[in-house]
Structure formats: structure tokens, C-alpha cells
Write an enzyme that holds these catalytic residues in place. Sequence first.
Site, PDB file in Angstrom:
ATOM      1  N   ARG A 217       0.845  -1.196   0.000  1.00 23.52           N
ATOM      2  CA  ARG A 217       0.000   0.000   0.000  1.00 23.52           C
ATOM      3  C   ARG A 217       0.877   1.241   0.000  1.00 23.52           C
ATOM      4  NH1 ARG A 217      -3.968   0.586   3.321  1.00 23.52           N
ATOM      5  NH2 ARG A 217      -4.267  -1.643   3.662  1.00 23.52           N
ATOM      6  N   GLY A 238       6.846  -2.000  -4.503  1.00 16.54           N
ATOM      7  CA  GLY A 238       6.919  -1.177  -3.306  1.00 16.54           C
ATOM      8  C   GLY A 238       5.834  -0.112  -3.231  1.00 16.54           C
ATOM      9  N   HIS A 239       5.801   0.578  -2.100  1.00 17.01           N
ATOM     10  CA  HIS A 239       4.764   1.583  -1.849  1.00 17.01           C
ATOM     11  C   HIS A 239       4.820   2.721  -2.864  1.00 17.01           C
ATOM     12  CE1 HIS A 239       7.573   4.571  -0.195  1.00 17.01           C
ATOM     13  NE2 HIS A 239       8.190   3.544   0.380  1.00 17.01           N
ATOM     14  N   ASN A 240       3.647   3.203  -3.234  1.00 15.59           N
ATOM     15  CA  ASN A 240       3.478   4.367  -4.108  1.00 15.59           C
ATOM     16  C   ASN A 240       3.954   4.156  -5.540  1.00 15.59           C
ATOM     17  OD1 ASN A 240       3.851   5.704  -1.162  1.00 15.59           O
ATOM     18  ND2 ASN A 240       2.474   6.952  -2.419  1.00 15.59           N
ATOM     19  N   SER A 258       7.896   4.221  -4.976  1.00 14.26           N
ATOM     20  CA  SER A 258       7.657   5.382  -5.852  1.00 14.26           C
ATOM     21  C   SER A 258       8.281   5.235  -7.234  1.00 14.26           C
ATOM     22  CB  SER A 258       8.158   6.665  -5.183  1.00 14.26           C
ATOM     23  OG  SER A 258       7.484   6.889  -3.967  1.00 14.26           O
TER      24      SER A 258
END
Length: 353
Positions: A217, A238-240, A258
Site C-alpha cells: 500500500r 513497493g509503496h506508491n 515510488s
Amino acid sequence: MPSFTLDEIARRLGGELLGDGSVRVSRVAEVEEAAEGSVAVVIDRRFEKRIGSLGAGAVVVGPGVEPQGKPAIRVAHPKRALVALLGLLHPEPVRPAGVSPSASVSKDAVLGADVAVGDHAVVEAGAVLGDRCQLWPGVFVGEGVVVGEDSVLFPNVVLYPGTRIGKRARIHAGAVVGSDGFGYERDERGVQVKVPQVGNVEVGDDVEIGAGSAIDRATIGTTRIGSGTKIDNLVQVGHNCQVGEHCCLIGQSGLSGSVTLGRFVVLAGQAGISDHVTLADGVVVGAQSGVPHDLSPGVWLGTPPLPREQAGRALLAIRHLPEMRRELRRLSERCRQLEEELARLAGGAKGEG
């Protein structure tokens, strides 16, 4: 198991019938193991001259390939025909609609028509399952999760609260979508303090996620997987991260936080992308490549990655490094000897002056 005549199959494939159209087949088999009642798709050129000796009841061949008397269908794209045949002759079983007595489904969850919920599955409050969704045993669907129609969640899939899954998704055993992103900040003592991960994950339509893969998330906002993207087993997102449409992430590849992937990006096995890197539409990253910076369209290989042609020359040069090193040492020694000789000659000339 369904069976079809060769004539019926030819019409479904849009191919040219060659030979007896009444031959009936009920399964697709590997070329060398095919027997009566099966159809083999000849893709490998090694088998083109041996078609007449194959045991298959019928074959599917490409343009210009002669079936040597074997009942056949000629198609423009044998690989595409194989995909269609597998779906036709080996349809995936559909779990019967209904909720298992051992499942736990919140009274505040919404289940569409003909949904199947398997043994010991959990569906929490506010979750929405679209029509014809299939939850295999042990699936966990968290609070507020939305799963689009005709999606299949295989055993022990975990969808954390707030996750949104599009239509016709296939998520394989043990995959986890919506777990916390990996984020920590060191305090004044150097101790790692967890950064709360309060975002979510959104997965588009027609996405497949392989067994054991994890999609984190967002810290804030949303991690997105574009429609049509296919994710192999044991992949980390990974996140974002923002993954574009129709990308292909192959086994053990990984995206740091990201990362942005354009449309139609391919990451080969064990490729790794550093955080905040952007890959343009159509980028292909070779196996085991490490990517620390943005990439423009093209095929990239190595760590750090180089364009394919340049990487090929570099790899060729690497093979010759030992002999190049020996030659460099020889030349260095020769230069030293020449310098000594020049110095000696220069000293002698001064003495004569």
C-alpha cells in the site's frame, strides 16, 4: 472433457481446414507426446518435417508448413491458436456459487450474483464482491475491499483493507495486496521508527498476480497497477509505485518505492528498480539488471544498464579482460624499458656535450 471436430475448430480459429474435418479431438498435447484424440500445435521448426510421423490425431500448423497427410488446420499465428485451443478444450473449472459453512462473511459485506466463497475464507465488513467472483479456501478480503466481477482469488490470497481490484483479475495462491510499505525514519538515537502506511492499492482490469507476490500500500495516496498488466510469481512492488497498463513483471523482479513504469514495460527475471526511478513506455529491462536512474524507450541490459547494442559490446570486451590485462602489463613494462633507454641516451648525449 469437451470434444470438437476439426471442422468446428477450424471455424473457431479462423483457419484453413486441410484434410478430414470429421476427425474429433478432445485435448491439446505436446507435439512428441500427442496421441489419437489429441491435437498438437507445431510451433518449433524442428518438428515441421516430422509431422507425418506424429501420433496426434490432428495438427495445427503455420503458413507454408505442409501437414504431410495429417488432418490439419493452417493458421496465421500458431501461438495464438494454441492459446485459443487451450481455452476451448481445457476450460477452467468454475467453483459452484455459494458460501461455504466454514467461511466467515460479514453481514455488512456485499456479494454479487453467483459468487463462490470457499472453506475458511474471510470477507470483512464493507467489502464488495462483484458478480461471479470466486474465492478459494483461505482467502482473506479485508474491510472495505472492492473486487470486480469475474475475478478469481486462489487459496490464501490476502487483500488488506481498502484494496480495490478490477474486473477479471486472477490473483494466485499466497499473494498479498495492500500490506504496509517499507518505510522507517531514524530518531535522534538512530532507532528506526515506523512510518504509518495509510494509503491503499488499486489494481486495474484483467490483471494477473502470481503466487507469493506482494504489492505494498502507499504511504499516502495509492499504489496503482494498470489494466492488463501481468505479474509473475515472487515479485515485489513497493509503496506508491505507479505501474502502467499492459506491463510484464517477471519472477523475482522488484520495484522500490515510488517507481513509475510507463505502458508495455517488461522487467525480466530478477531485475531491480531503485526508488523514484521512471521507465518510459516500452522499456525492456534484461534479467538481473539493476536500474538506478530513469530509462528512455529501448532494451537495456546490465548494472547499471546499457542499451542492448552497447551492452553486447561491453560483455564481449569483458570476456577478453584477462588477456587484455596481460597485454597491458606487457606494454607497461615495455614502456618502462623504453623510458629507461631514452633516459640513458639523453644522459649520454649531455655527457658528450
